[in-house]
Design an enzyme around this catalytic site. Sequence first.
Site, short mmCIF file in Angstrom:
data_model
loop_
_atom_site.label_atom_id
_atom_site.label_comp_id
_atom_site.label_asym_id
_atom_site.label_seq_id
_atom_site.Cartn_x
_atom_site.Cartn_y
_atom_site.Cartn_z
CB ALA A 1 26.13 16.26 -2.76
CB SER A 2 29.77 12.79 -0.22
OG SER A 2 30.72 13.72 0.23
CG HIS A 3 27.95 9.03 0.34
ND1 HIS A 3 29.27 9.29 0.65
CD2 HIS A 3 27.28 9.09 1.49
CE1 HIS A 3 29.37 9.48 1.95
NE2 HIS A 3 28.20 9.37 2.47
#
Length: 168
Positions: free
Chosen positions: A66-68
């Site tokens: 979910a990256s960031h």
Amino acid sequence: MNQEQSSLVLQSSSNFSPPEGVKLSYGTAGFRADATLLKSTVYRVGILAALRSIQTKSVIGLMITASHNQVSDNGIKIADPNGGMLSQLWEPFADSLANVADPFELVQLISDFVSKEIIPLDNVRSAEILLGRDTRPSGEYLLEAAKQVILFTLWAFGCYTDANSVVI
């Protein structure tokens, strides 16, 4: 899909119903949502990854990340053989796959797509999926779910599977 393959997908899909009232969309970053809502999506994207590998006769990447986004979120995306994101031509199938609620409709959707894309599910030698994840707490169980689903799907579609079919 033959009758046996349809039956296996039907049986397994009954354990992975999409969450009620939630509509997921595949975008440039794949599917993103609260991690607790992604169990059925991981199951269905595992099927998509297996079909894509069979069709392209190439390794397909499946990434849980979910990256960031906030830590309670997670996501799942597909990387095509060229290293880029899933072909845009397959994104509508991904959306439909993630959101179809009825197991019988899911089997029909897969069967129709396999026919339309001319994906051979008989006498397939192998398919390979490369799995990865980020360090979010939910990544571990989502990755394990993806691995189990992909191994089952490859087996159901008649692919030769062993420890090398799914690489983490």
